[in-house]
Scaffold this motif. Sequence first.
Motif, PDB file in Angstrom:
ATOM      1  N   VAL B 241      11.330 -12.150  88.981  1.00  0.00           N
ATOM      2  CA  VAL B 241      11.316 -10.820  89.615  1.00  0.00           C
ATOM      3  C   VAL B 241       9.897 -10.256  89.629  1.00  0.00           C
ATOM      4  CG1 VAL B 241      12.178  -8.471  89.454  1.00  0.00           C
ATOM      5  CG2 VAL B 241      13.730 -10.362  89.040  1.00  0.00           C
ATOM      6  N   GLU B 242       9.170 -10.454  88.511  1.00  0.00           N
ATOM      7  CA  GLU B 242       7.779  -9.972  88.454  1.00  0.00           C
ATOM      8  C   GLU B 242       6.923 -10.667  89.514  1.00  0.00           C
ATOM      9  OE1 GLU B 242       8.567  -7.129  86.150  1.00  0.00           O
ATOM     10  OE2 GLU B 242       6.470  -7.424  86.688  1.00  0.00           O
ATOM     11  N   SER B 243       7.135 -11.967  89.686  1.00  0.00           N
ATOM     12  CA  SER B 243       6.323 -12.693  90.676  1.00  0.00           C
ATOM     13  C   SER B 243       6.653 -12.212  92.088  1.00  0.00           C
ATOM     14  CB  SER B 243       6.528 -14.212  90.550  1.00  0.00           C
ATOM     15  OG  SER B 243       7.713 -14.629  91.178  1.00  0.00           O
ATOM     16  N   VAL B 244       7.932 -11.904  92.319  1.00  0.00           N
ATOM     17  CA  VAL B 244       8.325 -11.418  93.648  1.00  0.00           C
ATOM     18  C   VAL B 244       7.747 -10.026  93.890  1.00  0.00           C
ATOM     19  CG1 VAL B 244      10.295 -10.734  95.067  1.00  0.00           C
ATOM     20  CG2 VAL B 244      10.395 -12.842  93.760  1.00  0.00           C
ATOM     21  N   LYS B 245       7.776  -9.195  92.849  1.00  0.00           N
ATOM     22  CA  LYS B 245       7.194  -7.839  92.986  1.00  0.00           C
ATOM     23  C   LYS B 245       5.711  -7.950  93.302  1.00  0.00           C
ATOM     24  CE  LYS B 245      10.216  -5.092  90.031  1.00  0.00           C
ATOM     25  NZ  LYS B 245      10.457  -4.623  88.661  1.00  0.00           N
ATOM     26  N   TRP B 246       5.033  -8.856  92.582  1.00  0.00           N
ATOM     27  CA  TRP B 246       3.595  -9.006  92.832  1.00  0.00           C
ATOM     28  C   TRP B 246       3.362  -9.449  94.264  1.00  0.00           C
ATOM     29  CZ3 TRP B 246       0.437 -12.828  94.602  1.00  0.00           C
ATOM     30  CH2 TRP B 246      -0.940 -12.552  94.559  1.00  0.00           C
ATOM     31  N   MET B 247       4.132 -10.441  94.720  1.00  0.00           N
ATOM     32  CA  MET B 247       3.930 -10.971  96.063  1.00  0.00           C
ATOM     33  C   MET B 247       4.195  -9.907  97.118  1.00  0.00           C
ATOM     34  SD  MET B 247       2.991 -13.508  97.833  1.00  0.00           S
ATOM     35  CE  MET B 247       2.840 -13.515  99.607  1.00  0.00           C
ATOM     36  N   THR B 248       5.210  -9.068  96.896  1.00  0.00           N
ATOM     37  CA  THR B 248       5.534  -8.010  97.859  1.00  0.00           C
ATOM     38  C   THR B 248       4.356  -7.047  97.987  1.00  0.00           C
ATOM     39  OG1 THR B 248       7.822  -8.175  97.175  1.00  0.00           O
ATOM     40  CG2 THR B 248       7.229  -6.245  98.461  1.00  0.00           C
ATOM     41  N   ALA B 249       3.801  -6.668  96.827  1.00  0.00           N
ATOM     42  CA  ALA B 249       2.651  -5.757  96.846  1.00  0.00           C
ATOM     43  C   ALA B 249       1.450  -6.432  97.484  1.00  0.00           C
ATOM     44  CB  ALA B 249       2.321  -5.329  95.408  1.00  0.00           C
ATOM     45  N   PHE B 250       1.218  -7.689  97.135  1.00  0.00           N
ATOM     46  CA  PHE B 250       0.090  -8.447  97.689  1.00  0.00           C
ATOM     47  C   PHE B 250       0.217  -8.545  99.203  1.00  0.00           C
ATOM     48  CE2 PHE B 250      -3.422 -11.211  97.646  1.00  0.00           C
ATOM     49  CZ  PHE B 250      -3.143 -12.402  98.299  1.00  0.00           C
ATOM     50  N   TRP B 251       1.425  -8.777  99.662  1.00  0.00           N
ATOM     51  CA  TRP B 251       1.656  -8.930 101.099  1.00  0.00           C
ATOM     52  C   TRP B 251       1.288  -7.661 101.855  1.00  0.00           C
ATOM     53  CZ3 TRP B 251       2.532 -13.178 103.830  1.00  0.00           C
ATOM     54  CH2 TRP B 251       2.931 -13.058 105.159  1.00  0.00           C
ATOM     55  N   LYS B 252       1.809  -6.537 101.338  1.00  0.00           N
ATOM     56  CA  LYS B 252       1.575  -5.273 102.033  1.00  0.00           C
ATOM     57  C   LYS B 252       0.119  -4.831 101.905  1.00  0.00           C
ATOM     58  CE  LYS B 252       5.978  -3.533 102.951  1.00  0.00           C
ATOM     59  NZ  LYS B 252       6.537  -4.860 102.947  1.00  0.00           N
ATOM     60  N   ASP B 253      -0.450  -5.025 100.701  1.00  0.00           N
ATOM     61  CA  ASP B 253      -1.781  -4.477 100.440  1.00  0.00           C
ATOM     62  C   ASP B 253      -2.887  -5.331 101.006  1.00  0.00           C
ATOM     63  OD1 ASP B 253      -0.887  -3.463  97.035  1.00  0.00           O
ATOM     64  OD2 ASP B 253      -0.522  -2.514  98.981  1.00  0.00           O
ATOM     65  N   ALA B 254      -2.697  -6.637 101.003  1.00  0.00           N
ATOM     66  CA  ALA B 254      -3.843  -7.513 101.232  1.00  0.00           C
ATOM     67  C   ALA B 254      -3.695  -8.509 102.364  1.00  0.00           C
ATOM     68  CB  ALA B 254      -4.158  -8.288  99.936  1.00  0.00           C
ATOM     69  N   CYS B 255      -2.459  -8.771 102.800  1.00  0.00           N
ATOM     70  CA  CYS B 255      -2.257  -9.911 103.708  1.00  0.00           C
ATOM     71  C   CYS B 255      -2.130  -9.509 105.163  1.00  0.00           C
ATOM     72  CB  CYS B 255      -0.996 -10.679 103.309  1.00  0.00           C
ATOM     73  SG  CYS B 255      -1.192 -11.600 101.792  1.00  0.00           S
ATOM     74  N   ASP B 256      -2.441 -10.454 106.023  1.00  0.00           N
ATOM     75  CA  ASP B 256      -2.129 -10.326 107.442  1.00  0.00           C
ATOM     76  C   ASP B 256      -0.618 -10.542 107.571  1.00  0.00           C
ATOM     77  OD1 ASP B 256      -1.569 -10.828 110.144  1.00  0.00           O
ATOM     78  OD2 ASP B 256      -3.517 -11.755 110.490  1.00  0.00           O
ATOM     79  N   GLU B 257       0.093  -9.484 107.974  1.00  0.00           N
ATOM     80  CA  GLU B 257       1.557  -9.555 107.931  1.00  0.00           C
ATOM     81  C   GLU B 257       2.145 -10.411 109.047  1.00  0.00           C
ATOM     82  OE1 GLU B 257       3.453  -5.742 106.564  1.00  0.00           O
ATOM     83  OE2 GLU B 257       1.356  -5.107 106.439  1.00  0.00           O
ATOM     84  N   GLY B 258       1.300 -10.928 109.907  1.00  0.00           N
ATOM     85  CA  GLY B 258       1.781 -11.899 110.888  1.00  0.00           C
ATOM     86  C   GLY B 258       2.107 -13.242 110.259  1.00  0.00           C
ATOM     87  N   ALA B 424      11.699 -10.546 100.327  1.00  0.00           N
ATOM     88  CA  ALA B 424      11.219  -9.373  99.594  1.00  0.00           C
ATOM     89  C   ALA B 424      10.082  -8.716 100.368  1.00  0.00           C
ATOM     90  CB  ALA B 424      10.762  -9.778  98.198  1.00  0.00           C
ATOM     91  N   ALA B 425       9.181  -9.517 100.909  1.00  0.00           N
ATOM     92  CA  ALA B 425       8.056  -8.956 101.666  1.00  0.00           C
ATOM     93  C   ALA B 425       8.545  -8.238 102.930  1.00  0.00           C
ATOM     94  CB  ALA B 425       7.070 -10.050 102.035  1.00  0.00           C
ATOM     95  N   GLN B 426       9.717  -8.640 103.427  1.00  0.00           N
ATOM     96  CA  GLN B 426      10.260  -7.986 104.619  1.00  0.00           C
ATOM     97  C   GLN B 426      11.083  -6.749 104.298  1.00  0.00           C
ATOM     98  OE1 GLN B 426      12.263 -11.467 106.433  1.00  0.00           O
ATOM     99  NE2 GLN B 426      10.980 -11.119 108.200  1.00  0.00           N
ATOM    100  N   GLY B 427      11.307  -6.487 102.988  1.00  0.00           N
ATOM    101  CA  GLY B 427      11.983  -5.238 102.650  1.00  0.00           C
ATOM    102  C   GLY B 427      13.163  -5.349 101.700  1.00  0.00           C
ATOM    103  N   THR B 428      13.637  -6.576 101.451  1.00  0.00           N
ATOM    104  CA  THR B 428      14.737  -6.712 100.487  1.00  0.00           C
ATOM    105  C   THR B 428      14.213  -6.400  99.085  1.00  0.00           C
ATOM    106  OG1 THR B 428      15.620  -8.505 101.831  1.00  0.00           O
ATOM    107  CG2 THR B 428      16.471  -8.330  99.599  1.00  0.00           C
ATOM    108  N   ALA B 429      15.016  -5.736  98.279  1.00  0.00           N
ATOM    109  CA  ALA B 429      14.601  -5.412  96.903  1.00  0.00           C
ATOM    110  C   ALA B 429      14.337  -6.718  96.160  1.00  0.00           C
ATOM    111  CB  ALA B 429      15.694  -4.623  96.191  1.00  0.00           C
ATOM    112  N   PRO B 430      13.289  -6.769  95.339  1.00  0.00           N
ATOM    113  CA  PRO B 430      12.926  -8.025  94.666  1.00  0.00           C
ATOM    114  C   PRO B 430      14.078  -8.643  93.892  1.00  0.00           C
ATOM    115  CG  PRO B 430      11.133  -6.461  94.439  1.00  0.00           C
ATOM    116  CD  PRO B 430      12.239  -5.732  95.122  1.00  0.00           C
ATOM    117  N   ASP B 431      14.840  -7.840  93.134  1.00  0.00           N
ATOM    118  CA  ASP B 431      15.911  -8.481  92.358  1.00  0.00           C
ATOM    119  C   ASP B 431      17.012  -9.008  93.279  1.00  0.00           C
ATOM    120  OD1 ASP B 431      17.380  -5.386  91.040  1.00  0.00           O
ATOM    121  OD2 ASP B 431      16.511  -5.902  92.987  1.00  0.00           O
ATOM    122  N   GLU B 432      17.212  -8.352  94.431  1.00  0.00           N
ATOM    123  CA  GLU B 432      18.192  -8.872  95.398  1.00  0.00           C
ATOM    124  C   GLU B 432      17.736 -10.187  95.980  1.00  0.00           C
ATOM    125  OE1 GLU B 432      21.050  -6.451  94.702  1.00  0.00           O
ATOM    126  OE2 GLU B 432      21.241  -7.891  96.335  1.00  0.00           O
TER     127      GLU B 432
END
Lengths: 324, 446
Positions: B241-258, B424-432
């Motif tokens: 769950v922690e890794s998914v949370k990190w990736m979600t934040a990384f995606w939104k904050d730092a990545c090209d979402e394409g 998760a990066a598309q919006g699903t809750a990390p634990d889901e």
Amino acid sequence: MEKPIAGGSGSAAPLEVVLPRPGAQRAQPAAITRWLENEKLLAAVLLAPAVILLGLFIAYPFVMGVWLSLSNTSVGNVGEFVGVRNFVKAWHDSIFQTAFRNTFFYTFWATVFKLGLGMWLALLLNRNFRGKRIVRASMLLPFIVPTVLSTFAWRWMFDPTFSVLNWLLYRTGAITTKLPFLSDGVYGMWCAIAVNTWRGMPFFAITLLAGLQTINPDLHEAASLDGANGWQRFWRVTWPLLKPVTLVVVVFSVIQTFSDFQLIYVLTNGGPANSTHLLATYAYQVGVATGLLGEGAAISLFMLPVLFIVVWLQLRYLRRLEGA
Amino acid sequence: MAQEDRTSVSRRMFLRASGAAAGVVAATGLEGMLAARRAPAFAQGTRLHLLRWNDFIPACDVILRQQLLPEANKLLGADVQLETINANDLQPRITAAIQSGSGADIIMTLHNWPHLYKSGAVDVTDLADWQAKDQGGFYGQSEQAVKDGKSYLALPWSISGLLIAYRKSWFNDMGATAPPKTLEEYRQLGMKLKKKGHPVGQTLGHTFGDAPAWSYPLLWNFGAAERDRASKVVLDSRETVESVKWMTAFWKDACDEGGFAWDDTNNNRAFLAGEISATLNGASIYIAAKRGQEKIKDEKGEPMWRDIDHFPIPNGPAGSWGYHIPFSHMVMKYGKNQKLAKDFLRWLHGKETFQKWFEVAEGFSVGSTKHWEQSPMWGKLDDAMKLYRTAAQASRIVGYAGPPDAKASEVYSKYIVTDMYAKAAQGTAPDEAVKWATGELKRIYG
């Protein structure tokens, strides 16, 4: 040889008829010719090539597909009969559920747009104007160009980084950030519908145009004289007469769209994150890419009852129309 | 005692018999060909069909076609035909070939695919034992990718190392004179870069290389895993769950979402076009930039390759692991020329031949054995490429911590781990997202 019997009367030239000698042998036709004189046999011979081709390329793969779906066959491993286990597994698979919903969504909207735009195009092309023949021929291009080729071009236009459409919209000030054409599930689905519509609209247009050409223009003239406007003439005169051919073209299109594979495979490959999978592409991913042939076959067979119902409804409706 | 004498085999008899057998093998095997200086008695023009991917280093395919295969044809008295296709199409081709019982005689496989196609693969343990002995032993993941119990299902060929290629000047501008050491540092840096219009590029799409090479190590670097050593599914954990949370934040904050729609080529094109500042990739970005330096320039008009360097995936709470993709060659059981295929592989994987291909790859591919770490080629490469020399040492493989078996290959082929992060990066809750992925894993692993 017998003396010819003279026939005719008076000064008419005698008609010579040579009768066979009683007991003389008639030349026997070749055996094969004799066989083919049997109507039932001839029918069977003429139908045989079509039946063989259908059997080899339709019936045999279908039966194999049914067997695979009832077994746990995987690549290189002969499976055992497992009943409906693969169907139950698919039904509870969340990706399958997404693909199932997507297939209906995609088919419904693509068909609606193709019918609406195709009808509009057919009505336009039914008029007389200069260059009509060239326009009618070139209109078919999206349908004729191989799907894979045209979809690759669309994929380039929707590219996540280098999309020419995003560039155009950005330059015209319509957007400030790029649109996620293929990197968002909802956008991706609508892009696929747009490409399918672009590709399939000519098929609708050309078929409906053929139907329009069979409608007697006197009927429209009579309706005009009675004071009907354009919409009323279409709805009361054109549409009822066009219904049978519309039904046929819609059914063909529904069958092709529901079982669509290549467009989705090339455009999105079912992504992002399985959100644009259709039954056909998901069946391919599971069956061929992952090697679980039984499960893949079961997924693809979920299309059968739906398409069967569509065809049955069509035949029933057509029979009713013919009866009327 | 007398009975034992009649039935037992004396040492002398055994040595005589095995020596004779070895002699037969030598006479008919590759050594025999080389010793006799003539091609073996294969029917003239016997055809061998080799199916590989379109190499990301085109020069590797060129040297195969133009130099190595003609040499093989002369030596073996055969006609070796090379066919190359998109790597994403290899698995469907393998499935179709095995099911129909016809197709290429040798097929290149990636990851642990040989486990999935076990029943269609010829046992090449003899070749693998020879190669390991000849070249200093296989890397762990190369061996795990192809070994089933004591049998080798395919012969390890190479490993493609994946490191993060980055633009040094852009990192410098953000105050990073050295690459980030931790994932959190990477995210912070990426946030600044994205604000400047230079996001990080990472695919979370269904593509064979870059996506799993990122998503699996992300699990491991947080101390999470698909399975434990007893093959029990352990994905549903706090670490995941922690890794998914990190990736979600990384995606939104730092990545090209394409990146959801990227395949393995999109990040190369985006990087070389100056659209992204960093991306996990093989060495193909650097190699392409250097070989195309007349055309590929940075915003100052300078050759871009001079501004490119590499670093490994930064440390997570549980350290830093990579997943460097093992490649191998599988001899197909349906093939009619299995002996020729094995002789060909013995020649192709030999030091002399592999060296030629390896040098052309210029670090994109490292060998599957440790011998190639000592190659003098590394001394000739630019500093930016030198990390690739030992990259393969720190690698796990799909299925960790359980065995990389057919079920692990199925999990990989369905992109479940990658999709967990994508959802998760598309919006699903990390634990889901984690629950979903755990459910999918349990359906496969049991």
